[in-house]
Write an enzyme that holds these catalytic residues in place. Sequence first.
Site, short mmCIF file in Angstrom:
data_model
loop_
_atom_site.label_atom_id
_atom_site.label_comp_id
_atom_site.label_asym_id
_atom_site.label_seq_id
_atom_site.Cartn_x
_atom_site.Cartn_y
_atom_site.Cartn_z
N HIS A 17 0.82 -1.21 0.00
CA HIS A 17 0.00 0.00 0.00
C HIS A 17 0.86 1.27 0.00
O HIS A 17 0.47 2.27 -0.59
CB HIS A 17 -0.99 -0.05 1.17
CG HIS A 17 -1.98 -1.16 1.03
ND1 HIS A 17 -2.57 -1.81 2.08
CD2 HIS A 17 -2.49 -1.76 -0.09
CE1 HIS A 17 -3.38 -2.75 1.63
NE2 HIS A 17 -3.35 -2.74 0.31
N HIS B 198 -7.51 -7.88 -8.03
CA HIS B 198 -7.84 -8.75 -6.89
C HIS B 198 -8.06 -7.81 -5.69
O HIS B 198 -7.16 -7.61 -4.88
CB HIS B 198 -6.71 -9.72 -6.58
CG HIS B 198 -6.44 -10.72 -7.67
ND1 HIS B 198 -5.89 -10.36 -8.88
CD2 HIS B 198 -6.65 -12.05 -7.73
CE1 HIS B 198 -5.76 -11.45 -9.64
NE2 HIS B 198 -6.23 -12.49 -8.97
N SER C 212 -6.79 -2.09 -0.65
CA SER C 212 -6.23 -1.37 -1.80
C SER C 212 -7.24 -0.49 -2.53
O SER C 212 -6.89 0.63 -2.92
CB SER C 212 -5.55 -2.35 -2.76
OG SER C 212 -6.39 -3.41 -3.12
N ASP D 137 -2.79 -8.47 -7.36
CA ASP D 137 -2.48 -8.88 -5.99
C ASP D 137 -3.21 -10.19 -5.66
O ASP D 137 -4.08 -10.23 -4.78
CB ASP D 137 -2.92 -7.74 -5.05
CG ASP D 137 -2.65 -8.05 -3.59
OD1 ASP D 137 -1.75 -8.86 -3.30
OD2 ASP D 137 -3.36 -7.48 -2.73
#
Length: 280
Positions: free
Chosen positions: A18, A41, A99, A163
Amino acid sequence: MNYRHAFHAGNHADVLKHVTLLAWIDTLASKDAAIFVLDTHAGRGTYALDAAAAERTGEGQAGIGRLWGVNGLPASVQRLYTLVAAENPDGVLRHYPGSPRLALAAMRPQDRLAACELHPEEGAALKANLTHDTRATVHLRDGYDAIRALLPAKEKRGLVLIDPPYEAQEAEYPRVLDAVREALGRWPTGGVAVWYPIKQRRTLHGFFRQAALLAPRGLLCAELYVRPDDSPLRLNGSGMLLFHPPWKLDAALAPALPALARLIGEPSAATRLEWLRSAP
Ligand SMILES: C[S@@+](CC[C@H](N)C(=O)[O-])C[C@H]1O[C@@H](n2cnc3c(N)ncnc32)[C@H](O)[C@@H]1O
């Protein structure tokens, strides 16, 4: 699909991922032109660190929890800290944004996010989470397939975040490489960020070699090891492969990595920030 991110939210891997994601978006946002972010994802968008799943592993407290209340963080770590603190207005760390929420927090009104999630419950939670933000669309579908459906974006600039949970273990790597090839082929002006787990780094050399072949405009690798990568059984660290990163992203990450190693890692923690293929 047994993986649930709630057990791992806010851990060292999330913090690395992040910090990198926000630094990339912030670099792009220094120019006015709109950006597009595709999160293949996406997860559920927000996680309760005081819920049973998170408390069972303690990973969030051993990750973002170690930054809580620390002064003098490098700018790109402080950026994540400030956004997480905004989700915890009473000052107690209970919520960790995923995210898609972090991306939206860094994006401007003219920007757009597409977030994909295949698991039905996680996807429903994600929809509920992002429903009020008109910049976001949620796709309850396979994130790899979405690359074919959603790219090229109408915006010239932006990135694809890949991800996956690596439940397929070794079989995930060729899928990731195919996805990167597809994304950069369809959208050559965009970039791609791939998260990967590190148990023993030497097992990843073939993956890196193939990745470098896909990145004529540069491939940067940012890694955080919370302990030596000598056990095949543990998540000893993780990395981000950054295909076609914007100029100066490496400079933004350089002070962040050692600070994360010092604050989150064991005494033997280490970092790596390296161009696997240099930018022209
Ligand atoms: C590591 S988690 C994502 C965390 C999220 N990117 C974040 O940083 O907050 C991976 C997610 O991918 C979902 N998933 C697994 N396979 C998928 C696929 N093929 N397409 C889309 N989502 C998938 C899982 O249900 C899980 O929620």
